[in-house]
Structures are given as structure tokens and as C-alpha cells.
Enzyme design. Structure first.
Site, short mmCIF file in Angstrom:
data_model
loop_
_atom_site.label_atom_id
_atom_site.label_comp_id
_atom_site.label_asym_id
_atom_site.label_seq_id
_atom_site.Cartn_x
_atom_site.Cartn_y
_atom_site.Cartn_z
N ILE A 90 0.90 -1.16 0.00
CA ILE A 90 0.00 0.00 0.00
C ILE A 90 0.93 1.20 0.00
O ILE A 90 1.88 1.27 0.78
CB ILE A 90 -0.95 -0.01 1.22
CG1 ILE A 90 -1.86 1.23 1.26
CG2 ILE A 90 -0.20 -0.12 2.54
CD1 ILE A 90 -2.94 1.16 2.37
N SER A 91 0.71 2.17 -0.91
CA SER A 91 1.62 3.30 -1.05
C SER A 91 1.62 4.18 0.19
O SER A 91 0.64 4.24 0.94
CB SER A 91 1.22 4.15 -2.25
OG SER A 91 1.15 3.36 -3.41
N GLN A 92 2.72 4.89 0.37
CA GLN A 92 2.86 5.90 1.43
C GLN A 92 1.74 6.94 1.28
O GLN A 92 1.42 7.34 0.16
CB GLN A 92 4.23 6.55 1.21
CG GLN A 92 4.61 7.64 2.15
CD GLN A 92 5.84 8.38 1.64
OE1 GLN A 92 6.21 8.26 0.48
NE2 GLN A 92 6.44 9.16 2.50
#
Ligand code: SAH
Length: 219
Positions: free
Chosen positions: A65-67
Site C-alpha cells: 500500500i503506497s505511502q
């Protein structure tokens, strides 16, 4: 209180202030969306306490899951307005699509891993997000069935602008995609104006590879 009942509201507010506003995210629709979507619901139970940290997190199957900042940055770069039809490539946890769905009219999101697609679908149902549609398949080819799109966001790294995605933009549509090698990329915004494509390089990023016909041949 059982862990699943914690709503992490103060963590979410701190994330928006410290990680997004302070670093220059200005679009109030994006900030509101990130204040609303419960990011902890999109990660495994044991990583929930870390969901609002300033980093990407593993979500299984070698994916992440992206930052939060990168999600906000890409959503802002896509210039999504209410009523827009949006396509996301790389559903992953479903978090990025959920953020876009708070602003757009309709969001279609494509994932090649069926387990991740199914899990995202269940999360959207649970949260009552009805303007979100998960498609399973190779998103490097886009999703012609619902084209054209006002904005397309690719959350996996492509070797070059995937041509089918450019073709599925409306006139004035924006494609936001990490372009580069398998290990490091530049985020690019490509805006369509008639038959012209205007390319703007944005910032350095690092995503997992876009695996497919118009991406990389293998993971
Ligand atoms: N947007 C996600 C982050 C995604 S990570 C989130 O908010 O959690 C990138 C995802 O892209 C991975 O789940 C990976 O399986 C998926 N992916 C890679 N190549 C793809 C392709 N050709 N089509 C669809 N999904 C792809």
C-alpha cells in the site's frame, strides 16, 4: 475496546497535517478524502497500528500500500473533480481507489491478483463505497469497456507510457504514471489535448512493476 472498533481519527488528522499539508498538498478535496477514508481498514489487522505512519506497508503477494503522501500527491496530480470518471491500475489494498472515490463520480480499478481484487471488493462493500468497481485483469491494457476516462492513475511502474491508457483518456484527460526502470521511476503526468499529449515530469518514486502486455513481461 476490540481493535476493530478503534477509529484512528486523531492519527488520521495528524497524518493529513504532518505528512500532507506540511509538504505542500493543497487540494482541499484530496485532504478531505484522506481525512475520511479509514486507511487502517486497508492493511492486515496486525499492521493496523502502523497504518498512518509515513511509509508504504506490505499487503501480501509481494505488493504494498503506497505511502500516504504519494497517494495524496498522485490524486492531486490527476486533478479529479466531482463527477469525473476515473480508472486506477493496480488496486492493491484498494486504498488509493477509495481516496479517489470520495472525489470522483465513478472509479474503476483493475488488479491482476485475484485475491487482492476480491479483498478490495469486500472492503468497499463493508465501507459502503458504491461508486467503486473492481475489475480483475491486466490493467496495462486499460479497460476499454468504460472508456474514456477523465483521469487514469497507475500505481505500478511502467517502462513507458502505456499507449492503450493514453488512448482511453477524454480530451483534457490526465494520466498519472510512474515511468522508468523496474527499480526507480519518475512520476509523469500526461495530459491529452486533442491528438496531442503533453508530458510533465513530477517527482522521483519507487513502485512495484506493472506486469502485463504494456508493462513488464514478468514480476
Ligand atoms: N493502489 C494500491 C497500491 C498498489 S501496489 C493501494 O492503494 O494499495 C501495485 C499493484 O499493482 C499491485 O497490487 C499489483 O498486483 C498491481 N499490478 C501490477 N501490474 C498490474 C497490471 N498489469 N494490471 C493490474 N494490476 C497490476
Amino acid at each position: 475496546m476490540p481493535e476493530s472498533d478503534i477509529d484512528y481519527g486523531s492519527e488520521r488528522r495528524a497524518m493529513v497535517e504532518d505528512q500532507l499539508e506540511r509538504r505542500g498538498i493543497q487540494d482541499s478535496r484530496v485532504l478531505d478524502a484522506m481525512l475520511t477514508v479509514p486507511r487502517h481498514v486497508f492493511v492486515a489487522q496486525h499492521t493496523q497500528p502502523a497504518a498512518y505512519a509515513d511509509s508504504a506497508l506490505p499487503i501480501g503477494h509481494g505488493q504494498t500500500i503506497s505511502q500516504p503522501y504519494i497517494v495524496a500527491f498522485m490524486t492531486e496530480a490527476a486533478q479529479i473533480s466531482p463527477g469525473d470518471k476515473v480508472l486506477e491500475i493496480g488496486t492493491g489494498s484498494g486504498y488509493g481507489a477509495a481516496v479517489a472515490s470520495q472525489i470522483a463520480g465513478e472509479v474503476f480499478t483493475i488488479e491482476r491478483h485475484s485475491k487482492l481484487a476480491q479483498q478490495a471488493r469486500e472492503r468497499f462493500d463493508e465501507l459502503g463505497y458504491e461508486n467503486l468497481h473492481v475489475v480483475e485483469g491486466d490493467g496495462s491494457q486499460g479497460w476499454p469497456e468504460e472508456a474514456p476516462y477523465d483521469a487514469i492513475i497507475v500505481t505500478a511502474a511502467a517502462p513507458e507510457l502505456p499507449q492503450p491508457l493514453v488512448e482511453q483518456l477524454t480530451d483534457g484527460g490526465r494520466l498519472v504514471v510512474p515511468v522508468g526502470t523496474r527499480h526507480s521511476q519518475k512520476l509523469v503526468r500526461a495530459e491529452r489535448s486533442g491528438d496531442q499529449i503533453q508530458r510533465t515530469p513530477l517527482t522521483a518514486v519507487r513502485f512495484v512493476p506493472l506486469v502485463g502486455e504494456h508493462g513488464w513481461q514478468r514480476q
